[in-house]
Design an enzyme around this catalytic site. Structure first.
Site, PDB file in Angstrom:
ATOM      1  N   GLU A 150      55.208  95.338  69.989  1.00 37.45           N
ATOM      2  CA  GLU A 150      55.852  96.566  69.492  1.00 37.45           C
ATOM      3  C   GLU A 150      55.728  96.647  67.979  1.00 37.45           C
ATOM      4  O   GLU A 150      55.090  95.812  67.340  1.00 37.45           O
ATOM      5  CB  GLU A 150      57.331  96.589  69.904  1.00 37.45           C
ATOM      6  CG  GLU A 150      58.136  95.396  69.413  1.00 37.45           C
ATOM      7  CD  GLU A 150      59.535  95.328  70.004  1.00 37.45           C
ATOM      8  OE1 GLU A 150      59.958  96.275  70.685  1.00 37.45           O
ATOM      9  OE2 GLU A 150      60.206  94.303  69.779  1.00 37.45           O
ATOM     10  N   ASP A 182      64.513  96.503  60.866  1.00 34.23           N
ATOM     11  CA  ASP A 182      63.261  97.235  61.126  1.00 34.23           C
ATOM     12  C   ASP A 182      62.690  97.877  59.864  1.00 34.23           C
ATOM     13  O   ASP A 182      62.379  99.071  59.852  1.00 34.23           O
ATOM     14  CB  ASP A 182      63.481  98.326  62.189  1.00 34.23           C
ATOM     15  CG  ASP A 182      64.134  97.812  63.453  1.00 34.23           C
ATOM     16  OD1 ASP A 182      63.943  96.624  63.768  1.00 34.23           O
ATOM     17  OD2 ASP A 182      64.822  98.590  64.133  1.00 34.23           O
TER      18      ASP A 182
END
Length: 587
Positions: A249, A73
């Site tokens: 997302e 991430d």
């Protein structure tokens, strides 16, 4: 010196003496415990992946991923010629590793954003809880860096911390008043600020499993809080809701040539993962998807392919040296059994933004391990303090004043259980907690960064009882791990290898531990321990100091160290471990 007690102060003096005696007694017990604690020295981790041996670097090349092992991430920002990058850390402590570069090739780790217990409350969080998807941003209007993230622990939810200088530490968290995950800040040219994030659809409007939306809020920079009532859904479902896209997302908002660009992950962190982009004339939309989405994915290619990279997505873009754009993103490199033991790693690719929409260069074909460096850059990775990649060896005898940032704890600070020895080595004062519990554990962890590796450490230790154990662990989670250590049974000392796994994917499924092998061992001298892996094949070896290695338990599968078996979001960790709550019994 005489101590004269006045009658009226005798009770006070007695209390003070009692407290002092109690404190001395406690200190003596702590000193004794530390004296008996296992001593770890001469740690070595060596990677030897074929992809790097078969693809040596030329003078103008560098490797991707830039951060190998569990660094997922990624988010990146720039101030002047300085680039800063952060990654998810879940329940690892300290949390959110932060890196710095001048050229996007050579990176140093500054430390971690969340270093204090007041910032990170993961003491009772499962390994894949805690910190998700941090985003780092620089606001030129107040010369301040922000890190915004979701902390699934400690009653936090979405939080933001900030600093004037990432080299000098970060503030305590401010809890933000909105739900959802994956928040990211955007600071516009007019000084206004916004938060974008993933959320559930409005109540009663969920159309299918995995249906999510992207929301935006106006953000009050002075109060560090969203402005109530300003929220708006700017993406519903994804690029084309008629196709039932899942898990839109990880949104990031950018501005280029007066236009606003919203980039998101779509498809879930797995085989259908991708990156998509939308554009608008206004930060609050309406946003229109590009007609060439996705702009990054590895999902269309044969399962069996050389040097396979998969699951690419969850990206962030920055303008690099010379005005060239680059994007960082997560992806995985499965082994020959399609296991994902190294976890989700941080990759980088150049981005072509010469047209209306950015596209990751060679991000829509099978990815290659090497890239051309930006002009004028010299590859120094692995030297001069820069983070290594490719095949490398990391050695540590724990002689430095500060522990290397690559060593992490789980759910609590490393400093709560370690003591660095003057002449080299580290003592781990064991907690009455074992590796299978959802509590802070007395273990130092190093990420597995290669498919083919060996990790070796020398251990000096004489357990006092069967409750004591110290050694190494391969740890995917509290429910999936190998323990390889020295303990006691009756009057003898044993080295044991134990496999722990949950029986099924349900969180409440039974967790079963099985001793694979055990042997009596001489602990009068230090013992060398080694974990060695060739893809899915793991071997646990031991040797008396100066002697040859002997295998314990044969070759075992690394399946339980992979996300596809264990679930969750982390990669495998290699730990130096001690406990006074051992439940592993030699056979």
């Amino acid at each position: 010196m005489k101590l004269i007690l006045q009658p009226k102060s005798s009770a006070t003096a007695l209390l003070a003496f009692t407290l002092m005696f109690s404190s001395i007694t406690k200190m003596d017990a702590q000193v004794k415990a530390l004296k008996d604690a296992p001593l770890f020295t001469q740690f070595s981790y060596k990677g030897d992946d074929k992809v790097y041996n078969e693809n040596p670097l030329q003078a103008d090349e560098f490797y991707t991923p830039i951060l190998q092992g569990c660094y997922p991430d990624p988010s990146i920002c720039r101030k002047g010629d300085d680039y800063y990058l952060v990654c998810s850390s879940f329940s690892m402590f300290p949390g959110v590793p932060v890196f710095h570069s001048k050229d996007l090739v050579n990176w140093t780790q500054l430390g971690h954003v969340l270093e204090r217990k007041s910032q990170l409350k993961v003491q009772d969080a499962g390994v894949s809880m805690g910190i998700y998807a941090p985003a780092i941003r620089y606001n030129k209007h107040n010369d301040t860096f922000y890190m915004i993230t979701t902390q699934f622990a400690g009653g936090f939810g979405n939080i933001v911390v900030k600093t004037k200088d990432p080299f000098q530490g970060w503030s305590d968290p401010v809890k933000l008043q909105f739900d959802g995950i994956d928040p990211s800040l955007f600071f516009d040219e007019d000084g206004k600020a916004y938060v974008v994030h993933n959320d559930a659809p409005d109540r009663g409007k969920e159309l299918y499993n995995g249906h999510r939306v992207i929301k935006i809020w106006e953000y009050d920079v002075e109060k560090d809080q969203i402005i109530a009532g300003t929220d708006k859904i700017i993406v519903d479902g994804g690029v084309d809701i008629t196709q039932k896209p899942i898990w839109i997302e990880a949104p990031h908002l950018y501005k280029k040539n007066g236009r606003y660009y919203l980039m998101c992950a779509e498809g879930g962190t797995g085989g259908w993962h991708s990156e998509v982009i939308f554009t608008s004339d206004h930060p609050k939309g309406p946003f229109v998807p590009a007609n060439n989405n996705p702009i990054l994915t590895q999902r269309y290619f044969p399962k069996e392919r050389a040097n396979k990279v998969d699951w690419a997505g969850h990206a962030d873009i920055v303008e690099g040296p010379g005005g060239k754009y680059y994007g960082v993103f997560l992806a995985v490199r499965p082994n020959e059994e399609h296991r994902v033991n190294t976890g989700r790693e941080t990759f980088i690719l150049p981005v072509d933004w010469s047209g209306e929409f950015p596209v990751f260069e060679n991000g829509l074909v099978p990815m290659r391990p090497k890239l051309k460096m930006p002009k004028g850059v010299t590859n120094q990775t692995g030297t001069n303090g820069f983070f290594p990649n490719g095949n490398f060896t990391f050695e540590d005898n724990f002689t430095a004043e500060k522990l290397d940032y690559r060593w992490i704890g789980m759910r609590g600070p490393r400093e709560d259980f370690i003591s660095v020895v003057k002449n080299g080595g580290v003592k781990i004062n064991p907690f009455a907690v074992n590796i299978k519990e959802v509590k802070p554990v007395s273990a130092l962890f190093h990420r597995q960064q290669h498919k083919i590796f060996d990790a070796t450490v020398t251990l000096a230790y004489k357990p006092k009882s069967e409750k004591d154990l110290a050694g190494m662990v391969c740890y995917q989670s509290e429910s999936f791990n190998y323990v390889f250590g020295i303990t006691k049974k009756d009057n003898d000392f044993y080295i044991v290898l134990e496999r722990t796994e949950r029986q099924g994917r349900r969180p409440n499924a039974q967790v079963v531990s099985k001793v694979i092998a055990s042997e009596k061992i001489d602990v009068s001298k230090p013992v060398r321990l080694q974990v060695s892996a060739q893809g899915d094949a793991y071997r646990f070896n031991y040797a008396p100091e100066g002697g040859d290695f002997k295998n314990l338990g044969g070759t075992v599968s690394g399946d339980i160290l992979s996300t596809d078996v264990a679930g969750g979001f982390t990669g495998s960790l290699i730990g130096l471990y001690a406990t006074s709550a051992n439940d592993t019994r030699p056979e």
